[in-house]
Motif scaffolding. Structure first.
Motif, PDB file in Angstrom:
ATOM      1  N   ALA A 132       0.841  -1.211   0.000  1.00 17.56           N
ATOM      2  CA  ALA A 132       0.000   0.000   0.000  1.00 17.56           C
ATOM      3  C   ALA A 132       0.869   1.251   0.000  1.00 17.56           C
ATOM      4  N   THR A 133       0.531   2.196  -0.864  1.00 15.59           N
ATOM      5  CA  THR A 133       1.281   3.443  -0.959  1.00 15.59           C
ATOM      6  C   THR A 133       0.767   4.469   0.053  1.00 15.59           C
ATOM      7  N   LYS A 134       1.544   5.522   0.253  1.00 14.47           N
ATOM      8  CA  LYS A 134       1.125   6.583   1.176  1.00 14.47           C
ATOM      9  C   LYS A 134      -0.194   7.201   0.727  1.00 14.47           C
ATOM     10  N   GLU A 135      -0.325   7.423  -0.581  1.00 16.18           N
ATOM     11  CA  GLU A 135      -1.557   8.037  -1.108  1.00 16.18           C
ATOM     12  C   GLU A 135      -2.771   7.167  -0.805  1.00 16.18           C
ATOM     13  N   LEU A 136      -2.634   5.867  -1.023  1.00 13.69           N
ATOM     14  CA  LEU A 136      -3.729   4.940  -0.779  1.00 13.69           C
ATOM     15  C   LEU A 136      -4.092   4.906   0.704  1.00 13.69           C
ATOM     16  N   LEU A 137      -3.083   4.882   1.555  1.00 11.74           N
ATOM     17  CA  LEU A 137      -3.309   4.825   2.999  1.00 11.74           C
ATOM     18  C   LEU A 137      -3.926   6.120   3.522  1.00 11.74           C
ATOM     19  N   GLN A 138      -3.524   7.251   2.948  1.00 13.74           N
ATOM     20  CA  GLN A 138      -4.107   8.528   3.376  1.00 13.74           C
ATOM     21  C   GLN A 138      -5.595   8.584   3.058  1.00 13.74           C
ATOM     22  N   ASN A 139      -6.014   7.921   1.980  1.00 13.56           N
ATOM     23  CA  ASN A 139      -7.440   7.832   1.670  1.00 13.56           C
ATOM     24  C   ASN A 139      -8.162   6.921   2.659  1.00 13.56           C
ATOM     25  N   LEU A 140      -7.532   5.801   2.993  1.00  7.73           N
ATOM     26  CA  LEU A 140      -8.169   4.827   3.881  1.00  7.73           C
ATOM     27  C   LEU A 140      -8.239   5.309   5.330  1.00  7.73           C
ATOM     28  N   ILE A 141      -7.408   6.268   5.684  1.00 10.39           N
ATOM     29  CA  ILE A 141      -7.471   6.847   7.030  1.00 10.39           C
ATOM     30  C   ILE A 141      -8.854   7.458   7.298  1.00 10.39           C
ATOM     31  N   HIS A 142      -9.525   7.878   6.235  1.00 12.44           N
ATOM     32  CA  HIS A 142     -10.845   8.506   6.370  1.00 12.44           C
ATOM     33  C   HIS A 142     -11.984   7.518   6.100  1.00 12.44           C
ATOM     34  N   ASP A 143     -11.671   6.217   6.139  1.00  8.06           N
ATOM     35  CA  ASP A 143     -12.688   5.195   5.897  1.00  8.06           C
ATOM     36  C   ASP A 143     -13.798   5.269   6.952  1.00  8.06           C
ATOM     37  N   ASP A 144     -14.980   4.796   6.589  1.00  7.38           N
ATOM     38  CA  ASP A 144     -16.111   4.801   7.521  1.00  7.38           C
ATOM     39  C   ASP A 144     -15.925   3.795   8.658  1.00  7.38           C
ATOM     40  N   ASP A 145     -15.077   2.786   8.440  1.00  8.20           N
ATOM     41  CA  ASP A 145     -14.876   1.745   9.449  1.00  8.20           C
ATOM     42  C   ASP A 145     -13.636   2.056  10.291  1.00  8.20           C
ATOM     43  N   SER A 146     -13.788   2.048  11.608  1.00 13.12           N
ATOM     44  CA  SER A 146     -12.683   2.423  12.506  1.00 13.12           C
ATOM     45  C   SER A 146     -11.508   1.446  12.431  1.00 13.12           C
ATOM     46  N   ASP A 147     -11.781   0.163  12.191  1.00  8.58           N
ATOM     47  CA  ASP A 147     -10.695  -0.821  12.080  1.00  8.58           C
ATOM     48  C   ASP A 147      -9.845  -0.562  10.844  1.00  8.58           C
ATOM     49  N   VAL A 148     -10.496  -0.157   9.762  1.00  5.39           N
ATOM     50  CA  VAL A 148      -9.772   0.178   8.532  1.00  5.39           C
ATOM     51  C   VAL A 148      -8.917   1.423   8.762  1.00  5.39           C
ATOM     52  N   CYS A 149      -9.498   2.431   9.402  1.00  2.00           N
ATOM     53  CA  CYS A 149      -8.766   3.671   9.709  1.00  2.00           C
ATOM     54  C   CYS A 149      -7.518   3.374  10.533  1.00  2.00           C
ATOM     55  N   TYR A 150      -7.688   2.561  11.566  1.00  3.88           N
ATOM     56  CA  TYR A 150      -6.570   2.249  12.460  1.00  3.88           C
ATOM     57  C   TYR A 150      -5.455   1.536  11.701  1.00  3.88           C
ATOM     58  N   ALA A 151      -5.826   0.542  10.883  1.00  2.00           N
ATOM     59  CA  ALA A 151      -4.821  -0.206  10.114  1.00  2.00           C
ATOM     60  C   ALA A 151      -4.077   0.720   9.153  1.00  2.00           C
ATOM     61  N   ALA A 152      -4.823   1.637   8.516  1.00  2.00           N
ATOM     62  CA  ALA A 152      -4.193   2.570   7.573  1.00  2.00           C
ATOM     63  C   ALA A 152      -3.221   3.509   8.290  1.00  2.00           C
ATOM     64  N   LYS A 153      -3.617   3.994   9.450  1.00  2.00           N
ATOM     65  CA  LYS A 153      -2.738   4.882  10.223  1.00  2.00           C
ATOM     66  C   LYS A 153      -1.452   4.170  10.627  1.00  2.00           C
ATOM     67  N   GLN A 154      -1.595   2.924  11.075  1.00  2.00           N
ATOM     68  CA  GLN A 154      -0.427   2.154  11.508  1.00  2.00           C
ATOM     69  C   GLN A 154       0.552   1.921  10.352  1.00  2.00           C
ATOM     70  N   ASN A 155       0.009   1.541   9.197  1.00  2.00           N
ATOM     71  CA  ASN A 155       0.856   1.251   8.045  1.00  2.00           C
ATOM     72  C   ASN A 155       1.488   2.529   7.494  1.00  2.00           C
ATOM     73  N   LEU A 156       0.702   3.617   7.475  1.00  2.00           N
ATOM     74  CA  LEU A 156       1.237   4.894   7.003  1.00  2.00           C
ATOM     75  C   LEU A 156       2.362   5.376   7.913  1.00  2.00           C
ATOM     76  N   GLN A 157       2.161   5.217   9.213  1.00  3.17           N
ATOM     77  CA  GLN A 157       3.205   5.618  10.162  1.00  3.17           C
ATOM     78  C   GLN A 157       4.489   4.829   9.916  1.00  3.17           C
ATOM     79  N   ARG A 158       4.345   3.545   9.599  1.00  2.00           N
ATOM     80  CA  ARG A 158       5.513   2.710   9.295  1.00  2.00           C
ATOM     81  C   ARG A 158       6.265   3.242   8.082  1.00  2.00           C
ATOM     82  N   LEU A 159       5.525   3.627   7.039  1.00  2.00           N
ATOM     83  CA  LEU A 159       6.161   4.155   5.831  1.00  2.00           C
ATOM     84  C   LEU A 159       6.839   5.490   6.098  1.00  2.00           C
ATOM     85  N   LEU A 160       6.172   6.347   6.872  1.00  2.00           N
ATOM     86  CA  LEU A 160       6.736   7.663   7.170  1.00  2.00           C
ATOM     87  C   LEU A 160       8.007   7.539   8.003  1.00  2.00           C
ATOM     88  N   GLU A 161       7.973   6.637   8.979  1.00  2.00           N
ATOM     89  CA  GLU A 161       9.140   6.463   9.846  1.00  2.00           C
ATOM     90  C   GLU A 161      10.324   5.869   9.075  1.00  2.00           C
TER      91      GLU A 161
END
Length: 298
Positions: A132-161
């Motif tokens: 998953a790319t940063k762009e894709l994860l940034q979109n999923l951060i705003h998903d309607d489902d909280s579990d999806v949002c959390y997973a996207a935030k975690q993965n995006l943080q990994r890429l940023l770090e």
């Protein structure tokens, strides 16, 4: 609905298809080929799962696809998008899709399509995928489902770090807080990355740091955690005061030479115990005492 469906759709099917449930129809559509006439009958089926299976089938003609493109059901729309998946992905069921996403890094095209799936657990598996790319994860951060949002935030943080300067990668929360507490000059990109940490104490430390840019502070001022929001307002305090807990502030305020700026800042604290300590401080001026006489806390 079942009677109407039997009369208008199922009745036109071959005998061995007529008495299948919607779930059985979907499974059979997935398994069989050269069934264009069957698909033509099922394109108007009342079950969106069946119509979605028709949309995904490689035998489905352009004429039938035009009919399905006018379908308002999100399940069917998802099926039409997923026709663009590689053949090895297209006819997988929900469980198989999640397992395949969990099994290894997927291509961007696959992840892009599946990120719009109607199934939250498929979107969550996309958010967790290492492809998953940063762009894709940034979109999923705003998903309607909280579990999806959390997973996207975690993965995006990994890429940023992973893009951080050497020495800032793979450090835990306490190490990060200690390092920026004792470092007056921290690179802006480091603070930006850690401002989106899942750890509220990390975000609070970023809010306190003097190098944190204004746009990040604006975001932290609207943080879900009250301590993070409060930290933005505490930036007027000297660095040494920002990290004090309530007991340490009480102890420090017993001095009679605290600067008026510090006293003024602490008077606006959200913590009534801090305001009480200000009222008792020998450094508090008469105007501060008068102000605190009207405090909401009695």
């Amino acid at each position: 609905v079942d009677v109407r469906n039997a009369a208008t759709v199922d009745q036109k099917l071959p005998q061995d298809w007529r008495f299948l449930s919607s779930t059985e129809l979907v499974e059979r559509i997935r398994r069989e080929s050269q069934i264009l006439e069957i698909l033509a009958c099922l394109v108007k089926h009342t079950s969106s799962d069946v119509r979605r299976a028709v949309a995904l089938h490689p035998d489905t003609s352009n004429e039938l696809l035009v009919i399905l493109e006018g379908d308002d059901d999100e399940n069917v729309k998802s099926g039409l998008r997923e026709r663009n998946l590689p053949e090895s992905w297209r006819m997988l069921d929900q469980r198989e899709t999640v397992l395949k996403l969990d099994d290894g890094e997927a291509d961007y095209t696959v992840l892009k399509i599946l990120s719009q799936s109607v199934e939250w657990n498929i979107r969550q598996a996309v958010a967790n995928n290492k492809g998953a790319t940063k762009e894709l994860l940034q979109n999923l951060i705003h998903d309607d489902d909280s579990d999806v949002c959390y997973a996207a935030k975690q993965n995006l943080q990994r890429l940023l770090e992973a893009d951080l300067p050497s020495g800032w990668q793979s450090i835990d929360a306490s190490e990060f807080i200690n390092r920026i507490r004792n470092n007056d000059h921290v690179e802006t990109n480091v603070l930006r990355v850690f401002a989106s940490s899942e750890d509220w104490a990390v975000r609070r430390a970023v809010a306190w740091h003097d190098c944190t840019p204004d746009d990040v502070l604006k975001s932290l001022a609207a943080d879900d955690d009250s301590d993070v929001r409060k930290a933005v307002g505490e930036r007027s305090l000297p660095q040494s005061w920002r990290y004090m807990d309530t007991d340490e502030i009480h102890q420090a305020l017993q001095s009679d030479n605290i600067s008026p700026d510090i006293i003024e800042s602490l008077t606006a604290s959200d913590d009534w115990l801090v305001r009480q300590a200000v009222a008792l401080s020998p450094s508090a001026s008469e105007s501060i005492i008068n102000k605190l006489k009207d405090d909401d806390d009695s």
